[in-house]
Design an enzyme around this catalytic site. Sequence first.
Site, PDB file in Angstrom:
ATOM      1  N   GLY A  43      34.192  25.773  23.641  1.00 31.90           N
ATOM      2  CA  GLY A  43      33.483  25.978  22.390  1.00 31.90           C
ATOM      3  C   GLY A  43      34.477  25.934  21.236  1.00 31.90           C
ATOM      4  O   GLY A  43      34.963  24.874  20.897  1.00 31.90           O
ATOM      5  N   SER A 110      39.050  22.970  27.389  1.00 28.15           N
ATOM      6  CA  SER A 110      38.851  22.698  25.968  1.00 28.15           C
ATOM      7  C   SER A 110      39.342  23.883  25.134  1.00 28.15           C
ATOM      8  O   SER A 110      40.511  24.251  25.207  1.00 28.15           O
ATOM      9  CB  SER A 110      37.372  22.369  25.732  1.00 28.15           C
ATOM     10  OG  SER A 110      37.164  21.809  24.465  1.00 28.15           O
ATOM     11  N   TRP A 111      38.460  24.501  24.312  1.00 26.97           N
ATOM     12  CA  TRP A 111      38.862  25.698  23.582  1.00 26.97           C
ATOM     13  C   TRP A 111      39.417  26.760  24.524  1.00 26.97           C
ATOM     14  O   TRP A 111      40.300  27.550  24.152  1.00 26.97           O
ATOM     15  CB  TRP A 111      37.679  26.261  22.794  1.00 26.97           C
ATOM     16  CG  TRP A 111      37.816  27.718  22.459  1.00 26.97           C
ATOM     17  CD1 TRP A 111      37.153  28.750  23.036  1.00 26.97           C
ATOM     18  CD2 TRP A 111      38.688  28.299  21.479  1.00 26.97           C
ATOM     19  NE1 TRP A 111      37.542  29.947  22.487  1.00 26.97           N
ATOM     20  CE2 TRP A 111      38.483  29.705  21.524  1.00 26.97           C
ATOM     21  CE3 TRP A 111      39.613  27.785  20.572  1.00 26.97           C
ATOM     22  CZ2 TRP A 111      39.168  30.587  20.705  1.00 26.97           C
ATOM     23  CZ3 TRP A 111      40.302  28.663  19.747  1.00 26.97           C
ATOM     24  CH2 TRP A 111      40.078  30.045  19.810  1.00 26.97           C
ATOM     25  N   ASP A 266      39.166  10.963  26.679  1.00 26.73           N
ATOM     26  CA  ASP A 266      38.642  12.163  26.045  1.00 26.73           C
ATOM     27  C   ASP A 266      38.542  11.919  24.540  1.00 26.73           C
ATOM     28  O   ASP A 266      39.555  11.733  23.862  1.00 26.73           O
ATOM     29  CB  ASP A 266      39.569  13.348  26.334  1.00 26.73           C
ATOM     30  CG  ASP A 266      38.996  14.686  25.922  1.00 26.73           C
ATOM     31  OD1 ASP A 266      38.190  14.722  24.971  1.00 26.73           O
ATOM     32  OD2 ASP A 266      39.357  15.699  26.547  1.00 26.73           O
ATOM     33  N   HIS A 294      35.850  13.993  28.289  1.00 27.63           N
ATOM     34  CA  HIS A 294      36.180  15.390  28.017  1.00 27.63           C
ATOM     35  C   HIS A 294      35.479  16.379  28.941  1.00 27.63           C
ATOM     36  O   HIS A 294      36.022  17.450  29.228  1.00 27.63           O
ATOM     37  CB  HIS A 294      35.811  15.724  26.567  1.00 27.63           C
ATOM     38  CG  HIS A 294      36.117  17.136  26.175  1.00 27.63           C
ATOM     39  ND1 HIS A 294      37.412  17.586  26.024  1.00 27.63           N
ATOM     40  CD2 HIS A 294      35.305  18.204  25.910  1.00 27.63           C
ATOM     41  CE1 HIS A 294      37.394  18.878  25.677  1.00 27.63           C
ATOM     42  NE2 HIS A 294      36.124  19.269  25.609  1.00 27.63           N
TER      43      HIS A 294
END
Length: 323
Positions: A43, A110-111, A266, A294
């Site tokens: 996120g 990711s985050w 990605d 991604h």
Amino acid sequence: MPRPLFPKLSPYDQQVLDVGEHQVYVEQSGNRRGIPVLYLHGGPGAGSSEDHRRYFDPQKYRIIIFDQRGCGRSTPHASIADNTTWDLVDDIEEIRQALAVKQWIVAGGSWGTTLAMVYGIKHAEQVLGFILRGIFLGTPAEVQWLYSHHGAAAIYPDYYQDFLAPLQPHIHQEPVKAYEQLLQSDNELARFQAAKAWTLWEDRISTLHPNHHAIETPEQVHSAVAMANIENHYFINHCFLEADYILNHLDNISHIPAIIIHGRYDMVCQLQKAYQLKQRWQNATLNIIPDAGHSGFETGIINAFCQASDKMAAFLKEQSTDK
């Protein structure tokens, strides 16, 4: 044959921790006496998935997952009050202490990679190793790549026009700032439409092959509201990090083993950042997945992540035997 996710499993423990004005959902699954591993979702604001448990062998691992402030099963929903990177780092440490974990592997996507590394920089002595998929260093340049006219938009101009559509007549503004106005609007319909468009843009460009994901059900809209509000809040505030914070403090964790996984195609998080990180992290390996974007649930990424979790478990077992 590519490795699939490990079989479905249910948590053996679920609890809610009070952290100020927030209530944070935490779960444990797998082997109660296994290697503790914390998985951090993306996120910010995406919430965890039951499939995140399945990256890890439940016979080897004590799998710990939580929904970060304001999303998933944590409450209050979509709240950006007292919701910063450093609040989340404190939450992670509180979870570790509450669950009586001495040291753990910290993993994320990711985050979640940003948060994992920032936590590690502050609490390196608690980290046994890292498994990081889809590197995001939390810099303004990466946010510009994702949301400006000169990054992923050049690859997906049609999807990007859909992303810009709710911004009329504020199209001339910086998109992230323009979205902030919509997401904080008094007009409920405008807020929902903005949240759906914000979230759909990232969803659509997350996979190598065409993604026809839609946000239609009440549950999907509910999740999109949290994702859009919290993500926008973090990006407006530069992820609450000093410029190049992670690379400037990498020496704090460069002695800790890390396996980095990144899809070559990605479009959300640039491979260049993962490569740059690997060049400066003496104990990291980088696995570039040739047929992936991604998403954490493309075949090549799943295969690499499950292999990485097995490899990390074997490495730590060998290390403990040597001692």
